[in-house]
Design a protein around this motif. Structure first.
Motif, mmCIF file in Angstrom:
data_model
loop_
_atom_site.group_PDB
_atom_site.id
_atom_site.type_symbol
_atom_site.label_atom_id
_atom_site.label_comp_id
_atom_site.label_asym_id
_atom_site.label_seq_id
_atom_site.Cartn_x
_atom_site.Cartn_y
_atom_site.Cartn_z
ATOM 1 N N UNK A 11 5.624 -2.520 7.229
ATOM 2 C CA UNK A 11 6.969 -2.119 7.630
ATOM 3 C C UNK A 11 7.851 -2.014 6.404
ATOM 4 N N UNK A 12 8.643 -0.955 6.362
ATOM 5 C CA UNK A 12 9.760 -0.880 5.418
ATOM 6 C C UNK A 12 10.966 -0.470 6.261
ATOM 7 N N UNK A 13 12.053 -1.174 6.080
ATOM 8 C CA UNK A 13 13.265 -0.850 6.832
ATOM 9 C C UNK A 13 14.469 -1.035 5.917
ATOM 10 N N UNK A 14 15.255 0.056 5.816
ATOM 11 C CA UNK A 14 16.463 0.044 5.003
ATOM 12 C C UNK A 14 17.643 0.395 5.906
ATOM 13 N N UNK A 15 18.833 -0.154 5.602
ATOM 14 C CA UNK A 15 19.989 0.062 6.474
ATOM 15 C C UNK A 15 20.258 1.526 6.818
ATOM 16 N N UNK A 16 20.073 2.432 5.853
ATOM 17 C CA UNK A 16 20.390 3.836 6.115
ATOM 18 C C UNK A 16 19.543 4.422 7.249
ATOM 19 N N UNK A 17 18.348 3.862 7.461
ATOM 20 C CA UNK A 17 17.487 4.334 8.555
ATOM 21 C C UNK A 17 18.104 4.032 9.927
ATOM 22 N N UNK A 19 0.817 -1.213 0.000
ATOM 23 C CA UNK A 19 0.000 0.000 0.000
ATOM 24 C C UNK A 19 0.853 1.267 0.000
ATOM 25 N N UNK A 20 2.171 1.118 0.087
ATOM 26 C CA UNK A 20 3.094 2.246 0.106
ATOM 27 C C UNK A 20 4.033 2.118 -1.084
ATOM 28 N N UNK A 21 4.124 3.185 -1.898
ATOM 29 C CA UNK A 21 5.037 3.142 -3.036
ATOM 30 C C UNK A 21 6.474 3.207 -2.524
ATOM 31 N N UNK A 22 7.320 2.332 -3.047
ATOM 32 C CA UNK A 22 8.738 2.293 -2.680
ATOM 33 C C UNK A 22 9.537 2.478 -3.964
ATOM 34 N N UNK A 23 10.374 3.517 -3.990
ATOM 35 C CA UNK A 23 11.167 3.812 -5.179
ATOM 36 C C UNK A 23 12.161 2.690 -5.460
ATOM 37 N N UNK A 24 12.777 2.171 -4.392
ATOM 38 C CA UNK A 24 13.778 1.123 -4.550
ATOM 39 C C UNK A 24 13.946 0.388 -3.225
ATOM 40 N N UNK A 25 13.734 -0.916 -3.247
ATOM 41 C CA UNK A 25 14.052 -1.724 -2.070
ATOM 42 C C UNK A 25 15.562 -1.899 -2.104
ATOM 43 N N UNK A 26 16.248 -1.251 -1.178
ATOM 44 C CA UNK A 26 17.706 -1.253 -1.183
ATOM 45 C C UNK A 26 18.252 -2.617 -0.741
ATOM 46 N N UNK A 27 19.550 -2.808 -0.939
ATOM 47 C CA UNK A 27 20.178 -4.024 -0.450
ATOM 48 C C UNK A 27 20.004 -4.077 1.069
ATOM 49 N N UNK A 28 19.752 -5.262 1.595
ATOM 50 C CA UNK A 28 19.430 -5.519 3.012
ATOM 51 C C UNK A 28 18.121 -4.857 3.439
ATOM 52 N N UNK A 29 17.320 -4.426 2.464
ATOM 53 C CA UNK A 29 16.032 -3.809 2.771
ATOM 54 C C UNK A 29 14.972 -4.857 3.080
ATOM 55 N N UNK A 30 14.058 -4.497 3.982
ATOM 56 C CA UNK A 30 12.985 -5.402 4.405
ATOM 57 C C UNK A 30 11.642 -4.702 4.206
ATOM 58 N N UNK A 31 10.689 -5.422 3.628
ATOM 59 C CA UNK A 31 9.326 -4.923 3.473
ATOM 60 C C UNK A 31 8.394 -6.017 3.992
ATOM 61 N N UNK A 32 7.440 -5.628 4.855
ATOM 62 C CA UNK A 32 6.446 -6.573 5.371
ATOM 63 C C UNK A 32 5.080 -6.131 4.861
ATOM 64 N N UNK A 33 4.380 -7.044 4.207
ATOM 65 C CA UNK A 33 3.056 -6.761 3.654
ATOM 66 C C UNK A 33 2.065 -7.769 4.221
#
Length: 164
Positions: A155-161, A124-138
């Motif tokens: 949930x979206x979680x990327x290392x830079x966060x 339900x959330x647009x993501x420009x790019x799932x980065x390396x080591x990125x996690x998305x829970x749907x």
């Protein structure tokens, strides 16, 4: 009705410093560090996976191993599947729609652009790019994987966060 949950994890940053076939490319040190950072942070924050599936590519399997260890998920839940060695997304969608309904929560490890496509197709959330080591829970409001369509991105979680 039992909802379905998809935990999507893109493989960690790989190294291009070796003359290796695509499947055999190893993780870069940054990738190993990021996979540990993200998976350690997620301990106790993710739904428990009933089944884990990984692309056979070295970089995806190594990322999966780091996550399983840090999340205390038994390796007996892991299946390596050629279906996730997909870069477009059609193979991943087909795999998910054919998943066993005895699995309420599935965790998958694979590649872009497939994972960004799948996250945007179903989430339900647009993501420009799932980065390396990125996690998305749907989460999907359905009792069968074959019926998944638009779900809710939980949930979206990327290392830079985690590096702020």
């Amino acid at each position: 009705m039992l909802n379905r949950k998809l935990i999507l994890v893109r493989h960690a940053k790989s190294s291009w410093n070796y003359d290796a076939a695509d499947r055999d490319r190893p993780l870069a040190q940054r990738g190993i560090n990021d996979a540990h950072l993200v998976s350690s942070y997620l301990g106790g924050k993710l739904p428990s996976a009933d089944a884990v599936f990984s692309s056979p590519a070295n970089r995806a399997l190594h990322t999966c191993t780091i996550f399983l260890r840090n999340l205390n998920i038994p390796f007996s839940k892991l299946t390596v599947t050629e279906d996730l060695y997909d870069f477009g997304g059609e193979g991943v969608v087909r795999f998910l729609k054919n998943a066993d309904d005895s699995h309420q929560t599935i965790m998958i490890f694979g590649h872009n652009h497939a994972f960004t496509s799948v996250a945007n197709l179903f989430g339900s959330t647009y993501i420009d790019n799932v980065t390396t080591s990125g996690v998305v829970v749907i989460e999907f409001n359905t009792d069968s994987w074959k019926n998944i369509d638009e779900g809710k991105t939980e949930l979206t979680l990327f290392p830079k966060q985690l590096k702020k």
